[in-house]
Design a protein around this motif. Structure first.
Motif, mmCIF file in Angstrom:
data_model
loop_
_atom_site.group_PDB
_atom_site.id
_atom_site.type_symbol
_atom_site.label_atom_id
_atom_site.label_comp_id
_atom_site.label_asym_id
_atom_site.label_seq_id
_atom_site.Cartn_x
_atom_site.Cartn_y
_atom_site.Cartn_z
ATOM 1 N N TYR A 33 46.334 27.880 42.838
ATOM 2 C CA TYR A 33 45.598 29.136 42.973
ATOM 3 C C TYR A 33 45.717 29.649 44.403
ATOM 4 O O TYR A 33 45.803 28.865 45.351
ATOM 5 C CB TYR A 33 44.104 28.924 42.670
ATOM 6 N N TYR A 48 47.170 32.991 40.206
ATOM 7 C CA TYR A 48 47.103 31.593 39.835
ATOM 8 C C TYR A 48 48.352 31.211 39.046
ATOM 9 O O TYR A 48 49.111 32.083 38.572
ATOM 10 C CB TYR A 48 45.840 31.294 39.013
ATOM 11 N N ASN A 50 49.204 28.172 36.053
ATOM 12 C CA ASN A 50 48.720 27.032 35.256
ATOM 13 C C ASN A 50 49.730 25.905 35.208
ATOM 14 O O ASN A 50 49.369 24.746 35.000
ATOM 15 C CB ASN A 50 48.378 27.479 33.842
ATOM 16 N N SER A 97 44.140 23.115 33.780
ATOM 17 C CA SER A 97 43.845 24.539 33.913
ATOM 18 C C SER A 97 42.739 24.974 32.966
ATOM 19 O O SER A 97 42.871 25.940 32.235
ATOM 20 C CB SER A 97 45.099 25.369 33.658
ATOM 21 N N SER A 98 41.630 24.268 33.001
ATOM 22 C CA SER A 98 40.458 24.722 32.268
ATOM 23 C C SER A 98 39.337 24.952 33.271
ATOM 24 O O SER A 98 39.428 24.546 34.427
ATOM 25 C CB SER A 98 40.012 23.683 31.241
ATOM 26 N N GLY A 99 38.277 25.576 32.804
ATOM 27 C CA GLY A 99 37.155 25.849 33.697
ATOM 28 C C GLY A 99 36.462 24.603 34.199
ATOM 29 O O GLY A 99 35.687 24.665 35.133
ATOM 30 N N ALA A 100 36.761 23.458 33.577
ATOM 31 C CA ALA A 100 36.104 22.211 33.965
ATOM 32 C C ALA A 100 36.848 21.475 35.061
ATOM 33 O O ALA A 100 36.434 20.408 35.477
ATOM 34 C CB ALA A 100 35.970 21.301 32.748
ATOM 35 N N ASN A 101 37.922 22.029 35.539
ATOM 36 C CA ASN A 101 38.717 21.312 36.533
ATOM 37 C C ASN A 101 38.176 21.496 37.937
ATOM 38 O O ASN A 101 37.779 22.589 38.330
ATOM 39 C CB ASN A 101 40.171 21.763 36.480
ATOM 40 N N VAL A 102 38.217 20.428 38.703
ATOM 41 C CA VAL A 102 37.798 20.470 40.095
ATOM 42 C C VAL A 102 38.970 20.924 40.944
ATOM 43 O O VAL A 102 40.085 20.418 40.802
ATOM 44 C CB VAL A 102 37.318 19.091 40.570
ATOM 45 N N LEU A 103 38.726 21.876 41.821
ATOM 46 C CA LEU A 103 39.776 22.370 42.699
ATOM 47 C C LEU A 103 39.796 21.612 44.017
ATOM 48 O O LEU A 103 38.750 21.309 44.590
ATOM 49 C CB LEU A 103 39.564 23.861 42.981
#
Lengths: 114, 113
Positions: A33, A48, A50, A97-103
């Motif tokens: 990202y 971004y 994926n 690449s889901s909303g649950a991933n930690v960046l």
């Protein structure tokens, strides 16, 4: 040390010039990202990716382009810089690449366009 | 549309005092919620996250946050603040299948000796 490397750390650029901000990660993360950080606005997503070979537009994509030729690199290009692109730019990556991933974030690139 | 609001732009607390940073979100489904911290000149570091289950989550550096669905809030707390906690704090919600995060505006924490 595993992580994200951004370059340059800081740059002053004349308006109208082309600039590429580099981002490299060594964690084999699939997703990457680019965010810009502006006072009072938090971080806003520019583009971004994926997975290698794919890219998508974020919230503020105009004036920026990206490519993802391989897993590790995700450069951000300003084709013709304008003063409103003065900002701090952060590259980030995540395993999936889901909303649950930690960046995981890089240290940032401070860009000033005059 | 998804959004995150941090009502407090700047907070000053005395060292040893308790801290609460507010975060409100707008999201249609069950949210993935995060708090990140940014020290001066640095990138963002994850403090804690909420995905499901227990609504009180523990993070690093003694921080915790409570998810309250009825209030659409995810406030960050710490019982006793240390001078090293001075930083900018960002609340974020994970939005959809792209993995992108939507961030709040950030809250700058100043700690008085």
């Amino acid at each position: 040390i595993a992580g994200i490397t951004q370059a340059p750390t800081s740059q002053i650029l004349a308006a109208g010039r082309r600039m590429t901000l580099r981002c490299t990660q060594d964690m084999r993360h699939n997703a990457m990202y680019w965010y810009r950080q502006d006072l009072g606005l938090g971080l806003r997503l520019i583009h971004y990716s994926n997975t290698a070979g794919t890219t998508g537009k974020g919230e503020v994509p105009d004036g920026y382009s990206v490519s993802r030729a391989n897993t590790d690199d995700f450069p951000l290009t300003l084709a013709s810089a304008v003063p409103s692109q003065t900002s701090v730019y952060f590259c980030a990556s995540s395993v999936g690449s889901s909303g649950a991933n930690v960046l995981t974030f890089g240290a940032g690139s401070r860009l000033t366009v005059l | 549309a998804q959004s995150v609001t941090q009502p407090d732009i700047h907070i000053t607390v005395s060292e040893g005092a308790s801290l609460e940073l507010r975060c409100n979100y707008s999201y249609g489904a069950t949210p993935y919620l995060f708090w990140y911290v940014q020290s001066p000149g640095q990138g963002l570091q994850l403090l804690l996250k909420y995905f499901s289950g227990d609504t009180l989550v523990q993070g690093i550096k003694g921080f915790e946050a409570e998810f309250k669905r009825s209030q659409s809030s995810f406030n960050l707390r710490k019982p006793s603040v240390h001078w090293s906690d001075a930083a900018e704090y960002f609340c974020a919600v994970g939005a959809g299948p792209t993995g992108k995060l939507i961030f709040g505006q950030g809250t700058t924490l100043q700690v008085k000796p």
